[in-house]
Design a protein around this motif. Structure first.
Motif, PDB file in Angstrom:
ATOM      1  N   LYS A   1       0.867  -1.274   0.056  1.00  0.00           N
ATOM      2  CA  LYS A   1      -0.075  -0.185  -0.100  1.00  0.00           C
ATOM      3  C   LYS A   1       0.681   1.126   0.049  1.00  0.00           C
ATOM      4  O   LYS A   1       0.401   2.121  -0.433  1.00  0.00           O
ATOM      5  CB  LYS A   1      -0.897   0.188   1.307  1.00  0.00           C
ATOM      6  N   TYR A   2       2.132   1.302   0.404  1.00  0.00           N
ATOM      7  CA  TYR A   2       2.883   2.483   0.690  1.00  0.00           C
ATOM      8  C   TYR A   2       4.271   2.667  -0.022  1.00  0.00           C
ATOM      9  O   TYR A   2       5.205   3.167   0.039  1.00  0.00           O
ATOM     10  CB  TYR A   2       3.219   2.475   2.245  1.00  0.00           C
TER      11      TYR A   2
ATOM     12  N   GLU B   1      -6.777   0.665  19.160  1.00  0.00           N
ATOM     13  CA  GLU B   1      -6.628   1.644  17.926  1.00  0.00           C
ATOM     14  C   GLU B   1      -5.876   3.105  18.733  1.00  0.00           C
ATOM     15  O   GLU B   1      -4.466   3.194  17.754  1.00  0.00           O
ATOM     16  CB  GLU B   1      -8.171   2.405  17.645  1.00  0.00           C
TER      17      GLU B   1
ATOM     18  N   GLN C   1       3.149  -1.432   9.701  1.00  0.00           N
ATOM     19  CA  GLN C   1       1.831  -1.599   8.969  1.00  0.00           C
ATOM     20  C   GLN C   1       0.863  -2.733  10.046  1.00  0.00           C
ATOM     21  O   GLN C   1       1.563  -3.631  10.287  1.00  0.00           O
ATOM     22  CB  GLN C   1       1.838  -1.974   7.596  1.00  0.00           C
TER      23      GLN C   1
ATOM     24  N   ASP D   1     -14.073  -3.830   6.179  1.00  0.00           N
ATOM     25  CA  ASP D   1     -14.889  -2.510   6.255  1.00  0.00           C
ATOM     26  C   ASP D   1     -14.697  -1.943   7.516  1.00  0.00           C
ATOM     27  O   ASP D   1     -15.101  -0.674   7.563  1.00  0.00           O
ATOM     28  CB  ASP D   1     -16.560  -2.710   5.787  1.00  0.00           C
TER      29      ASP D   1
ATOM     30  N   ARG E   1     -12.080  -1.032   9.251  1.00  0.00           N
ATOM     31  CA  ARG E   1     -11.190   0.138   9.570  1.00  0.00           C
ATOM     32  C   ARG E   1     -10.393   0.133   8.153  1.00  0.00           C
ATOM     33  O   ARG E   1     -10.556  -0.826   7.330  1.00  0.00           O
ATOM     34  CB  ARG E   1     -10.194  -0.330  10.857  1.00  0.00           C
ATOM     35  N   ASP E   2      -9.507   1.132   8.296  1.00  0.00           N
ATOM     36  CA  ASP E   2      -8.571   1.333   7.171  1.00  0.00           C
ATOM     37  C   ASP E   2      -7.418   0.577   7.172  1.00  0.00           C
ATOM     38  O   ASP E   2      -6.124   0.884   7.550  1.00  0.00           O
ATOM     39  CB  ASP E   2      -8.355   2.738   6.772  1.00  0.00           C
ATOM     40  N   TRP E   3      -7.363  -0.865   6.934  1.00  0.00           N
ATOM     41  CA  TRP E   3      -6.322  -1.809   7.207  1.00  0.00           C
ATOM     42  C   TRP E   3      -5.089  -1.510   6.182  1.00  0.00           C
ATOM     43  O   TRP E   3      -5.441  -1.045   4.820  1.00  0.00           O
ATOM     44  CB  TRP E   3      -6.717  -3.103   7.111  1.00  0.00           C
ATOM     45  N   ASP E   4      -4.016  -1.929   6.536  1.00  0.00           N
ATOM     46  CA  ASP E   4      -2.768  -1.659   5.525  1.00  0.00           C
ATOM     47  C   ASP E   4      -2.746  -2.888   4.867  1.00  0.00           C
ATOM     48  O   ASP E   4      -2.271  -2.799   3.628  1.00  0.00           O
ATOM     49  CB  ASP E   4      -1.519  -1.356   6.465  1.00  0.00           C
TER      50      ASP E   4
ATOM     51  N   THR F   1      -4.139  -7.581   4.502  1.00  0.00           N
ATOM     52  CA  THR F   1      -4.757  -8.413   5.116  1.00  0.00           C
ATOM     53  C   THR F   1      -4.045  -9.941   4.636  1.00  0.00           C
ATOM     54  O   THR F   1      -3.349  -9.969   3.700  1.00  0.00           O
ATOM     55  CB  THR F   1      -6.278  -8.766   4.851  1.00  0.00           C
TER      56      THR F   1
ATOM     57  N   LYS G   1     -10.673  -1.809  -2.329  1.00  0.00           N
ATOM     58  CA  LYS G   1     -10.446  -0.855  -1.277  1.00  0.00           C
ATOM     59  C   LYS G   1      -8.972  -0.622  -1.170  1.00  0.00           C
ATOM     60  O   LYS G   1      -8.591   0.363  -0.240  1.00  0.00           O
ATOM     61  CB  LYS G   1     -10.943  -1.213   0.220  1.00  0.00           C
TER      62      LYS G   1
ATOM     63  N   ILE H   1      -6.419  -2.578  -0.755  1.00  0.00           N
ATOM     64  CA  ILE H   1      -5.981  -3.257   0.637  1.00  0.00           C
ATOM     65  C   ILE H   1      -5.163  -4.603   0.125  1.00  0.00           C
ATOM     66  O   ILE H   1      -5.647  -5.452  -0.401  1.00  0.00           O
ATOM     67  CB  ILE H   1      -6.708  -3.773   1.771  1.00  0.00           C
TER      68      ILE H   1
END
Length: 392
Positions: free
Chosen positions: A7-8, A131, A145, A162, A164-167, A169, A193, A195
């Protein structure tokens, strides 16, 4: 080695090293062989190593080998929080500190909630303050992450995605589990999304490498394109651009070399229609002994009695396909490691599920069969032990 970005923008080897099955001698990790194989893997371009708190001796062995060879900064480490053992914010911190000590590092690159079961379990962790804890760890660089690993049905997986905004999975996924577990539906939902999805069990516990039925092997042998069963399994996964990396629990030089070769020679989108059709026929051959024709669509859900209908059918089928032990393991994961039991034995016989099943499965009858096979006295004892253990 080929690489895909997370993602990054970090470049991860498409083949990751699963650290649960390090070579053992007399019940202990064989450090000499393990070190040799880890160095071999890194030399061939593998840069992602996945371990967990509950993998006996794994975190400590990985940390010792990376420190000894000054390789910590050359690789990404992933480990997992056993959230089922956590009852407080203090317990969370204590567990994480122990993992850093074992790994001989001051940070974890990829940190997973281990076997997160459903959105309710995540809500419990949020209520404990996880969190804020995650935000602190990411801010001070101790965690890079955050994601979660998952065993269960596709709808519950999508609900977790859905939450949270996971980095990233991690899911069990292979050509046999295309429509069970999180499945292709879950993979597509996560990818939509943004992910990244990491894959475990690409060979379904080794079944897809060396334990296929003879008619399935024949289909591969007679196909115009020649690959070993393990190569076909990996190629099917890397053919899908939504997949960032695939883990393999490699514990021999031959496995490392063969899997790296496959990784280096597979492109996304390379499988032909004929290849896909052949693998579909392999699935049919493997499933010839399937007891319940559940596709995992989830139309039967939610169950008023909280039975995970697709999950228990998947474990039940696996108990015939891959052996009762593998089936029991799946059954325990999808029924006991949740706040409330989702076992077949919970069925109240209301029949609501059968009204929505496109396969017209006699679900109530089949759940009875599942209960008789899977909910043995051993299962019931294990269920009680797990719940008491989680409580304390």
């Amino acid at each position: 080695m080929k690489y895909r970005e997370d993602k990054y923008g970090n470049r991860l080897s498409v083949l990751g090293y699963g650290c649960m099955r390090f070579p053992r001698k007399a019940g202990r990790i064989d450090m000499a062989k393990t070190e040799e194989q880890i160095l071999r893997a890194i030399d061939k371009g593998i840069n992602y190593f996945d371990t967990a708190y509950i993998y006996q001796g794994s975190e400590a062995a990985l940390g010792e080998i990376l420190e000894k060879n000054s390789l910590r900064d050359k690789v990404y480490i992933a480990t997992k929080l056993p959230h089922y053992l956590i009852k407080s914010r203090e317990g969370l911190e204590k567990m994480f500190r122990e993992e850093l000590r074992r790994l001989r590092t001051d940070h974890v690159d990829y940190y997973l909630m281990h076997m997160l079961t459903d959105r309710d379990k995540w809500t419990e962790l949020v209520d404990l303050g996880i969190e804020d804890w995650i935000s602190e760890k990411k801010a001070n660089g101790e965690i890079g992450q955050v994601g979660f690993s998952y065993h269960g049905n596709s709808q519950a997986f999508c609900d977790l995605i859905d939450a949270r905004d996971w980095d990233f999975t991690m899911i069990q996924y292979n050509y046999m589990d295309e429509n069970t577990q999180a499945g292709r539906k879950g993979l597509k939902h996560a990818a939509a999304k943004g992910i990244p999805v990491f894959i475990m069990e690409p060979l379904r516990g080794g079944r897809l490498a060396g334990n296929l039925p003879e008619d399935a092997k024949t289909l591969m042998e007679e196909h115009e394109v020649k690959h070993s069963p393990a190569e076909w399994a990996f190629k099917w996964l890397w053919n899908q651009p939504e997949i960032t990396l695939v883990l393999s629990g490699m514990n021999s030089d031959e496995m490392i070399d063969n899997n790296v070769e496959t990784a280096c020679t597979t492109e996304a989108g390379e499988l032909t229609e004929a290849d896909e059709k052949m693998l579909s026929r392999v699935v049919e051959a493997v499933n010839a002994g399937t007891k319940v024709g559940c596709t995992g669509c989830g139309y039967c859900m939610p169950c008023p009695a909280q039975v995970d209908i697709p999950g228990v059918f998947s474990a039940y089928n696996r108990s015939y396909q891959d052996g009762i032990i593998r089936g029991y393991m799946d059954y325990l994961m999808c029924t006991t490691m949740r706040k409330n039991s989702t076992a077949a034995g919970n069925c109240i016989g209301c029949g609501k599920c059968e009204k929505h099943c496109p396969q017209q499965i006699k679900i109530r009858e089949e759940l009875g069969n599942v209960r008789r096979r899977m909910e043995s006295p051993v299962y019931k004892i294990a269920d009680k032990v797990i719940r008491v253990f989680a409580r304390f």
